[in-house]
Design a protein around this motif. Structure first.
Motif, PDB file in Angstrom:
ATOM      1  N   GLN A 118      18.021 -14.557  -1.560  1.00 39.13           N
ATOM      2  CA  GLN A 118      17.676 -13.304  -0.896  1.00 39.13           C
ATOM      3  C   GLN A 118      18.436 -12.133  -1.518  1.00 39.13           C
ATOM      4  N   ARG A 119      19.697 -12.361  -1.816  1.00 39.46           N
ATOM      5  CA  ARG A 119      20.511 -11.296  -2.428  1.00 39.46           C
ATOM      6  C   ARG A 119      19.986 -10.948  -3.814  1.00 39.46           C
ATOM      7  N   LEU A 120      19.604 -11.962  -4.583  1.00 46.21           N
ATOM      8  CA  LEU A 120      19.042 -11.717  -5.907  1.00 46.21           C
ATOM      9  C   LEU A 120      17.739 -10.938  -5.798  1.00 46.21           C
ATOM     10  N   LEU A 121      16.869 -11.352  -4.879  1.00 44.82           N
ATOM     11  CA  LEU A 121      15.584 -10.668  -4.724  1.00 44.82           C
ATOM     12  C   LEU A 121      15.758  -9.249  -4.212  1.00 44.82           C
ATOM     13  N   SER A 122      16.797  -9.002  -3.436  1.00 43.39           N
ATOM     14  CA  SER A 122      17.085  -7.640  -2.987  1.00 43.39           C
ATOM     15  C   SER A 122      17.409  -6.750  -4.176  1.00 43.39           C
ATOM     16  N   ALA A 123      18.169  -7.308  -5.135  1.00 44.30           N
ATOM     17  CA  ALA A 123      18.482  -6.562  -6.354  1.00 44.30           C
ATOM     18  C   ALA A 123      17.231  -6.331  -7.182  1.00 44.30           C
ATOM     19  N   VAL A 124      16.362  -7.348  -7.258  1.00 46.63           N
ATOM     20  CA  VAL A 124      15.090  -7.205  -7.979  1.00 46.63           C
ATOM     21  C   VAL A 124      14.257  -6.093  -7.346  1.00 46.63           C
ATOM     22  N   ARG A 125      14.152  -6.102  -6.025  1.00 50.28           N
ATOM     23  CA  ARG A 125      13.327  -5.115  -5.318  1.00 50.28           C
ATOM     24  C   ARG A 125      13.846  -3.705  -5.542  1.00 50.28           C
ATOM     25  N   ALA A 126      15.158  -3.547  -5.612  1.00 50.05           N
ATOM     26  CA  ALA A 126      15.755  -2.222  -5.825  1.00 50.05           C
ATOM     27  C   ALA A 126      15.347  -1.627  -7.169  1.00 50.05           C
ATOM     28  N   LEU A 127      14.933  -2.479  -8.099  1.00 49.51           N
ATOM     29  CA  LEU A 127      14.562  -2.026  -9.438  1.00 49.51           C
ATOM     30  C   LEU A 127      13.055  -1.843  -9.608  1.00 49.51           C
ATOM     31  N   CYS A 128      12.291  -2.097  -8.561  1.00 45.60           N
ATOM     32  CA  CYS A 128      10.827  -2.015  -8.640  1.00 45.60           C
ATOM     33  C   CYS A 128      10.320  -0.609  -8.345  1.00 45.60           C
ATOM     34  N   LEU A 179       8.217 -20.624  -1.103  1.00 44.98           N
ATOM     35  CA  LEU A 179       8.460 -19.564  -2.080  1.00 44.98           C
ATOM     36  C   LEU A 179       7.796 -18.269  -1.620  1.00 44.98           C
ATOM     37  N   THR A 180       6.568 -18.385  -1.134  1.00 45.35           N
ATOM     38  CA  THR A 180       5.863 -17.206  -0.619  1.00 45.35           C
ATOM     39  C   THR A 180       6.611 -16.608   0.570  1.00 45.35           C
ATOM     40  N   THR A 181       7.079 -17.450   1.475  1.00 49.77           N
ATOM     41  CA  THR A 181       7.833 -16.975   2.633  1.00 49.77           C
ATOM     42  C   THR A 181       9.092 -16.240   2.211  1.00 49.77           C
ATOM     43  N   LEU A 182       9.809 -16.792   1.228  1.00 51.93           N
ATOM     44  CA  LEU A 182      11.027 -16.144   0.731  1.00 51.93           C
ATOM     45  C   LEU A 182      10.709 -14.768   0.158  1.00 51.93           C
ATOM     46  N   LEU A 183       9.669 -14.682  -0.659  1.00 55.33           N
ATOM     47  CA  LEU A 183       9.306 -13.405  -1.279  1.00 55.33           C
ATOM     48  C   LEU A 183       8.895 -12.386  -0.222  1.00 55.33           C
ATOM     49  N   GLU A 184       8.132 -12.817   0.761  1.00 52.27           N
ATOM     50  CA  GLU A 184       7.700 -11.899   1.819  1.00 52.27           C
ATOM     51  C   GLU A 184       8.881 -11.406   2.639  1.00 52.27           C
ATOM     52  N   SER A 185       9.825 -12.302   2.920  1.00 47.99           N
ATOM     53  CA  SER A 185      10.996 -11.901   3.703  1.00 47.99           C
ATOM     54  C   SER A 185      11.895 -10.950   2.922  1.00 47.99           C
ATOM     55  N   ALA A 186      11.767 -10.964   1.586  1.00 47.28           N
ATOM     56  CA  ALA A 186      12.567 -10.072   0.744  1.00 47.28           C
ATOM     57  C   ALA A 186      11.844  -8.757   0.469  1.00 47.28           C
ATOM     58  N   GLY A 187      10.664  -8.569   1.067  1.00 53.88           N
ATOM     59  CA  GLY A 187       9.961  -7.300   0.934  1.00 53.88           C
ATOM     60  C   GLY A 187       8.935  -7.256  -0.174  1.00 53.88           C
ATOM     61  N   PHE A 188       8.334  -8.400  -0.471  1.00 54.80           N
ATOM     62  CA  PHE A 188       7.295  -8.465  -1.496  1.00 54.80           C
ATOM     63  C   PHE A 188       5.983  -8.967  -0.905  1.00 54.80           C
ATOM     64  N   VAL A 189       4.901  -8.655  -1.596  1.00 50.39           N
ATOM     65  CA  VAL A 189       3.582  -9.201  -1.278  1.00 50.39           C
ATOM     66  C   VAL A 189       3.123 -10.014  -2.474  1.00 50.39           C
ATOM     67  N   VAL A 190       2.807 -11.286  -2.261  1.00 47.11           N
ATOM     68  CA  VAL A 190       2.377 -12.156  -3.351  1.00 47.11           C
ATOM     69  C   VAL A 190       0.937 -11.818  -3.738  1.00 47.11           C
ATOM     70  N   GLN A 191       0.737 -11.566  -5.028  1.00 50.79           N
ATOM     71  CA  GLN A 191      -0.587 -11.230  -5.546  1.00 50.79           C
ATOM     72  C   GLN A 191      -1.383 -12.477  -5.926  1.00 50.79           C
ATOM     73  N   ASP A 192      -0.732 -13.418  -6.563  1.00 51.13           N
ATOM     74  CA  ASP A 192      -1.355 -14.686  -6.929  1.00 51.13           C
ATOM     75  C   ASP A 192      -0.263 -15.705  -7.219  1.00 51.13           C
ATOM     76  N   SER A 193      -0.635 -16.973  -7.237  1.00 54.80           N
ATOM     77  CA  SER A 193       0.354 -18.035  -7.431  1.00 54.80           C
ATOM     78  C   SER A 193      -0.334 -19.280  -7.956  1.00 54.80           C
TER      79      SER A 193
END
Length: 244
Positions: A118-128, A179-193
């Protein structure tokens, strides 16, 4: 406890079959990059084969890699290419150093290794920015070899941490849903998988079969393509997501 990066680098070199697995993982990542042709790219964790060696064209390519050996190798490969920047830190510590928000962020074979995804994805989101595409991939709990281990009584369920996972300091096991749940909880929307490369046996067993000539390049290619018929059971899964 934080990861022992020195030990990880040593284990990475020794892991059987990983070079083959990496080649198919890399193929999927390069296909995703080619389909979108991003101008500015960020690769989070590059190992020994940073993607900028095979991606063109791009205006800037930033690699954030905390392992000293891998970062040094990336700098050597980049040479005097002014478009490439190597930052030897964890992404969470490097966010403020990245001024150009990337069009595509690659987080390949990493989320399952960090203690706090979650912490890593928060950093990723900050750069989007609004249209940044984030590509992540991780091993699949429902890989055929893990399901076989359950049926053989070697592990109780496919999410159980294996000996290889412990050796490689891997903390999490994902399926597509988690994985989808983790991404959504970190503030992302999955486009495809999806998933890729059917692996019926462990890394060590696959390596042995390759060395014995039982598994040929044709077999390996067939196992890669077999996910078209068994889309849930590839050895690894991926997701492409945007900031919500």
């Amino acid at each position: 406890m934080s990861r022992d990066l020195q030990q990880y680098q040593q284990e990475y070199h020794a892991l059987p079959f990983e070079a083959t697995q990496l080649s198919y993982r890399r193929r999927v990542v390069l296909e995703q990059l080619a389909a979108r042709a991003p101008e500015h790219v960020l690769e989070v964790g590059c190992g020994l084969r940073p993607l900028f060696c095979e991606v063109e064209p791009f205006s800037s390519f930033t690699v954030v890699e905390p392992a000293s050996e891998f970062a040094a190798h990336a700098r050597q490969l980049a040479g005097d290419d002014g478009r490439v920047r190597i930052i030897e830190q964890r992404l969470e510590e490097a966010v403020d150093q990245i001024e150009q928000k990337p069009d595509m962020i690659i987080v390949s074979s990493l989320l399952h290794e960090v203690e706090n995804p979650q912490r890593l994805l928060s950093a990723v989101r900050a750069l989007c920015h609004a249209e940044t595409l984030v590509h992540v991939n991780v091993p699949n709990a429902y890989s055929l070899h893990r399901l076989l281990a359950v049926e053989m009584g070697l592990i109780a369920d496919p999410f159980e941490r294996s000996a290889t996972q412990a050796r490689m300091q891997q903390h999490s096991t994902f399926c597509q849903a988690s994985l989808t749940t983790l991404l959504e909880s970190a503030g992302f929307v999955v486009q495809d998988s999806g998933s890729f490369f059917i692996k019926p046996f462990t890394h060590a067993q696959m390596q042995q079969l390759c060395e014995q000539g039982v598994l040929t390049e044709a077999h390996l290619e067939g196992l890669f393509k077999l996910c078209r018929r068994l889309p849930e059971f590839g050895s690894e899964i991926y997701a492409n997501a945007k900031r919500s």
